[in-house]
Each structure stands twice: as structure tokens, then as C-alpha cells.
Design an enzyme around this catalytic site. Structure first.
Site, PDB file in Angstrom:
ATOM      1  N   SER A  99       0.788  -1.239   0.000  1.00 58.67           N
ATOM      2  CA  SER A  99       0.000   0.000   0.000  1.00 58.67           C
ATOM      3  C   SER A  99       0.811   1.276   0.000  1.00 58.67           C
ATOM      4  O   SER A  99       0.242   2.359  -0.116  1.00 58.67           O
ATOM      5  CB  SER A  99      -0.955   0.017   1.194  1.00 58.67           C
ATOM      6  OG  SER A  99      -2.141  -0.665   0.862  1.00 58.67           O
ATOM      7  N   PHE A 160     -10.270 -13.152  -3.896  1.00 61.39           N
ATOM      8  CA  PHE A 160      -9.699 -14.388  -3.344  1.00 61.39           C
ATOM      9  C   PHE A 160     -10.754 -15.055  -2.465  1.00 61.39           C
ATOM     10  O   PHE A 160     -10.683 -15.031  -1.238  1.00 61.39           O
ATOM     11  CB  PHE A 160      -8.436 -14.068  -2.537  1.00 61.39           C
ATOM     12  CG  PHE A 160      -7.342 -13.445  -3.359  1.00 61.39           C
ATOM     13  CD1 PHE A 160      -6.472 -14.233  -4.103  1.00 61.39           C
ATOM     14  CD2 PHE A 160      -7.207 -12.066  -3.403  1.00 61.39           C
ATOM     15  CE1 PHE A 160      -5.472 -13.655  -4.874  1.00 61.39           C
ATOM     16  CE2 PHE A 160      -6.208 -11.479  -4.175  1.00 61.39           C
ATOM     17  CZ  PHE A 160      -5.346 -12.278  -4.913  1.00 61.39           C
ATOM     18  N   TYR A 204     -10.766   2.203   5.592  1.00 55.33           N
ATOM     19  CA  TYR A 204      -9.719   1.925   4.615  1.00 55.33           C
ATOM     20  C   TYR A 204     -10.184   0.873   3.610  1.00 55.33           C
ATOM     21  O   TYR A 204     -10.680  -0.188   3.984  1.00 55.33           O
ATOM     22  CB  TYR A 204      -8.481   1.429   5.355  1.00 55.33           C
ATOM     23  CG  TYR A 204      -7.221   1.344   4.530  1.00 55.33           C
ATOM     24  CD1 TYR A 204      -6.274   2.361   4.593  1.00 55.33           C
ATOM     25  CD2 TYR A 204      -6.976   0.267   3.705  1.00 55.33           C
ATOM     26  CE1 TYR A 204      -5.111   2.292   3.861  1.00 55.33           C
ATOM     27  CE2 TYR A 204      -5.825   0.186   2.955  1.00 55.33           C
ATOM     28  CZ  TYR A 204      -4.890   1.189   3.037  1.00 55.33           C
ATOM     29  OH  TYR A 204      -3.741   1.113   2.302  1.00 55.33           O
ATOM     30  N   SER A 205     -10.029   1.153   2.323  1.00 53.51           N
ATOM     31  CA  SER A 205     -10.443   0.223   1.271  1.00 53.51           C
ATOM     32  C   SER A 205      -9.539   0.365   0.064  1.00 53.51           C
ATOM     33  O   SER A 205      -9.353   1.461  -0.466  1.00 53.51           O
ATOM     34  CB  SER A 205     -11.894   0.490   0.858  1.00 53.51           C
ATOM     35  OG  SER A 205     -12.250  -0.312  -0.260  1.00 53.51           O
ATOM     36  N   ASN A 206      -8.993  -0.747  -0.385  1.00 49.25           N
ATOM     37  CA  ASN A 206      -8.129  -0.740  -1.561  1.00 49.25           C
ATOM     38  C   ASN A 206      -8.879  -0.362  -2.840  1.00 49.25           C
ATOM     39  O   ASN A 206      -8.286   0.146  -3.786  1.00 49.25           O
ATOM     40  CB  ASN A 206      -7.484  -2.114  -1.732  1.00 49.25           C
ATOM     41  CG  ASN A 206      -6.566  -2.446  -0.573  1.00 49.25           C
ATOM     42  OD1 ASN A 206      -5.569  -1.788  -0.349  1.00 49.25           O
ATOM     43  ND2 ASN A 206      -6.918  -3.475   0.180  1.00 49.25           N
ATOM     44  N   GLY A 343       2.802  -1.143   4.029  1.00 48.63           N
ATOM     45  CA  GLY A 343       2.048  -1.994   3.139  1.00 48.63           C
ATOM     46  C   GLY A 343       2.541  -3.426   3.161  1.00 48.63           C
ATOM     47  O   GLY A 343       3.621  -3.718   3.665  1.00 48.63           O
TER      48      GLY A 343
END
Length: 442
Positions: A99, A160, A204-206, A343
Site C-alpha cells: 500500500s 480471493f 480503509y479500502s483498496n 504496506g
């Protein structure tokens, strides 16, 4: 099965940014000496070497670090890059940064803000109406993506799926899969929202930073990874930093071992992996020295102007962090405030922290992840490695003569908690709020 519940709630949502549950070692350090100016010889090379060795001795396979104080620099490595051959790690090795990639992406978008092509407070639907249609597209702004207040869910569980079923099979099944960023966004938008757009604290979110990459492509007409390479990586003078074009890392690098809290025993090497699943949220490969150079250039105003840097360092509460636009802040009593990111991806963890003037820095890489055990409630427990990581980072950022000796002023629970939120070890998850360790992770 409790370990399955842990996978389903924690590991099934994000693998890019991680935290360690740390406690200060009993021998946190001597009493602070009288405060005084930091001179050009403030780096204690022997202590840095010893504290890095302590991480390896505690069980970390390999660890390497770069520390800087003004014009003085130190690099070191301890342990092995390959557990089978005993090949040692070296300071200049390339490593997946997870990250930390988000800072690179944010810088590239802020450059477009400076050019007038993007407005931070404009709805994302103005730019990507087909990707994020309807009410969400009208309410979520570009700023909300960059500071994680959009409350869009994470895509990791969808990418996944076995992780939500108590199995790590997806990690191997999808090793060479190529997945398009639009599909990652679809998975994130399909996940449950974590709140209302703009609501504090953020989550928090990718997915936010995959959307940011697609926005960058839309306004520049260029591939996002190539654009970031030309306008951020090259501009910062980084010679060993790149987005990988194949599952393989070019140049010297360690193997990267994943344990998944003992579910993968012995830990398995994931250094060869198609990183399209991370895209502009976490696919960058770099070195510890390059990361220090990058954050120094950023904080010195060489990549974006003062107004943009002010926006970038304006923080809001996000999953326990003081988060800006692709960067967060960390306050260490007696040492000051530091800026950066951490990250992790499968098997690889990185941390990079810098003082606001870019003079005091540490970047640390490790090649064994999720080595902790879990208790009867499925909560990851502190490990000796965590204490040793804590010790090295404190030694690097809080030198003798800086107003605080290493460890002095950091033995308090509040100080330990601030640092423990940032070091690689346990995955951040938007769903950890339902678990006890969600209070410790970011």
C-alpha cells in the site's frame, strides 16, 4: 473453527496494508539525555545494526533497512533471502511495497489537480459515470477516494474467495491470474458499504485506489502505471522502483514467505505473483533507499506544490489512522511527527516513515508475513518479532540527542499504540470492527 472465522472476517478483505500488535520491550531504553540539537553524527550505527539483527533473531527470515538523518545515512540487512539456500538478504534488494503504492498514485492525481484536470471535491461520477453510476457516483468525491471516506467496500474477499471459507487455496489458484481493474472495482462496489460517503471516521479500502488509477487513465489518456512511472517515479529520481510487467521481479530480491497464522506451514514463497490484483493500490516494487528518496522528494515539494502538499497532509480519522491523501501521520512523543505509509502483499512487508522536513527517515522491508499465532477467539497475538520491529524503528527515528533517547517517552501505552498501528504484521480489514483486534489494527 476459530481460525476459519479469522480468515473469513480479517484476511478476506485486504492484504495490502498491515499492522502489527506490538508491545514495548521491557528494556525499552535508557532515560532521555538532556534535549539538544541533532548533529551530523547522531546515527548510532552499532545500535541500528544490533536492533536489525534482533528482528532476525526473533524469527524474521530476512529484514533490511535504510535510515537517514540529514546528510548521514545507514543501510543494513540481517537474515536470509532464501531459507532453502541460505542466500543472505542485502540492503539494496527490491521488494514489493504493497500500500505504499497509494502515495505514488495520490501524487500523480494531485499533479492533475494542479493542472486543472481534476477537482478534489468533484463527484467521481463526473469523471467515471459508467464505472460508478447513480447516487454513489454523485455523492462520492475524488477526495473521499484518496482519504478513504468513500465507504466503498474492499474487493479482496471477492478476488480471493477461499479466504472467506477458511482456506488459503485462492492464493495459489490465482497466482498467475490477470484481473482487470474494472473487475476489482465491480467486486468492491458489490461488497457491503461501510458507511455513508464522507462520514467520519473513514474506512480503509483498496478499491478507492483502484478507482483512483482508473480516474488517472481517464483524465490523462495514458496507462496509469506508465503515467505514474514517468511523472512520479522518474521525476523523483528512483532508479530501482517500478510497476512489474510480469509475475517476476527483475533484479536482486528476496523470496517472500507467507504463513497466514500457521495455516501455511512451512511458510510458502509468493515472490512470483501476478500483481494485477493490486494495480495502483499496491503493485509497486521498490527498495528501501528509493522509498526514502521518494518521500524526501515529496515532502520537499519537488513532486507537487505547497498547496497540494497541504491538502495531502490534511488528515481525517480512518480506521484508527490520521490519514491524509495517500499518506498518514504518526506522532512519537519526544521525537515529533512522522509521515509515510506501510504496506504488505503475500509474503512481503514494507514500512516507510519520514519527518515532515524529510531529514529523518527509515524504510524497512521484511520477507515473512502473518507469523503470529492466534488465541482461542481467533485474535492474532503479539510475537517477539513485533517487539524487535518496534525497537528498530524507534532506534531509527528517535536518535540520541534528538530530545529523546531511543525508547524514552515511547514506553507509554498511547505511544506504543501509535507506532503499533503502523508496522507490518496483521492485516487491516474493514470487518475487524467485529473482532477485538480490530481496535488495534488500521
Amino acid at each position: 473453527m476459530r481460525i476459519a472465522r479469522l480468515l473469513g472476517t480479517v484476511l478476506g478483505t485486504t492484504l495490502l496494508t498491515t499492522t502489527a500488535v506490538l508491545t514495548a520491550p521491557a528494556h525499552a531504553g535508557p532515560a532521555a539525555p538532556p534535549a539538544g540539537p541533532v548533529d551530523s553524527t547522531s546515527l548510532d550505527r552499532t545500535a541500528l545494526r544490533d536492533s536489525l539483527d534482533a528482528i532476525h533473531e526473533a524469527g524474521m527470515y530476512g529484514v533490511f533497512s535504510s535510515v537517514r538523518d540529514g546528510g548521514e545515512r545507514w543501510t543494513g540487512a540481517s537474515g536470509v533471502a532464501d531459507v532453502e539456500t541460505g542466500r543472505p538478504v542485502t540492503p539494496g534488494m527490491r521488494h514489493r511495497v504493497g500500500s505504499i503504492s497509494k502515495t505514488f498514485t495520490s501524487v500523480a492525481l494531485l499533479q492533475q489537480v494542479e493542472r486543472g484536470r481534476v477537482r478534489l471535491d468533484a463527484p467521481i461520477g463526473d469523471y467515471l459515470p459508467d464505472l460508478i453510476p447513480g447516487e454513489r457516483g454523485r455523492r462520492i468525491t475524488v477526495r473521499m477516494l484518496l482519504n478513504h471516506t468513500s465507504h466503498i467496500g474492499d474487493y479482496i474477499a471477492g478476488a480471493f474467495p477461499s479466504l472467506t471459507e477458511g482456506s488459503t487455496a485462492s492464493l495459489d489458484e490465482e497466482r498467475f491470474r490477470s484481473i482487470r481493474p474494472g473487475e476489482l472495482v465491480r467486486l468492491g462496489l458489490a461488497a457491503p458499504a461501510t458507511g455513508r460517503p464522507g462520514e467520519l471516521p473513514g474506512s480503509y479500502s483498496n478499491t478507492n485506489y483502484v478507482i483512483a488509477g482508473l480516474l488517472l487513465e481517464k483524465v490523462t489518456g495514458q496507462d496509469a502505471e506508465k503515467h505514474i512511472t514517468r511523472n512520479v517515479i522518474d521525476r523523483a529520481g528512483l532508479r530501482h522502483t517500478s510497476f512489474p510487467r510480469t509475475p517476476y521481479i527483475k533484479g536482486p530480491h528476496p523470496r517472500m514467505y507467507e504463513s497466514f497464522y500457521g495455516l501455511i506451514d512451512p511458510p510458502r514463497d509468493y515472490s512470483v505473483y501476478d500483481m494485477s490484483w493490486a494495480y495502483t493500490a499496491g503493485a509497486v516494487v521498490s527498495t528501501t533507499d528509493d522509498l526514502n528518496r521518494f518521500y524526501r522528494a515529496l515532502l520537499d515539494g519537488k513532486l507537487i506544490g505547497k498547496a497540494s502538499l497541504d491538502e495531502m497532509t490534511r488528515t481525517v480519522p480512518v480506521s484508527g489512522l490520521d490519514y491524509g491523501l495517500g499518506i498518514y501521520s504518526l506522532e512519537l512523543p519526544g521525537c515529533g511527527r512522522f509521515w509515510g505509509h506501510d504496506g504488505a502483499v503475500f509474503g512481503a512487508g514494507m514500512t516507510a516513515l519520514s519527518s515532515r522536513d524529510g531529514k529523518r527517515q527509515v524504510a524497512l522491508a521484511q520477507n515473512l508475513m502473518k507469523y503470529q499465532s492466534v488465541d482461542d477467539d481467533g485474535v492474532p497475538q503479539s510475537h517477539a518479532i513485533d517487539d524487535a520491529l518496534y525497537g528498530h524503528v524507534v532506534r531509527a527515528l528517535c536518535p540520541a540527542g534528538s530530545g529523546s533517547a531511543p525508547g524514552a517517552g515511547l514506553a507509554s501505552p498511547d505511544a506504543r499504540g501509535e507506532l503499533s498501528k503502523r508496522l507490518p504484521g496483521i492485516d487491516h480489514s474493514q470487518l475487524t470492527k467485529s473482532l477485538k483486534f480490530g481496535q488495534l489494527s488500521h
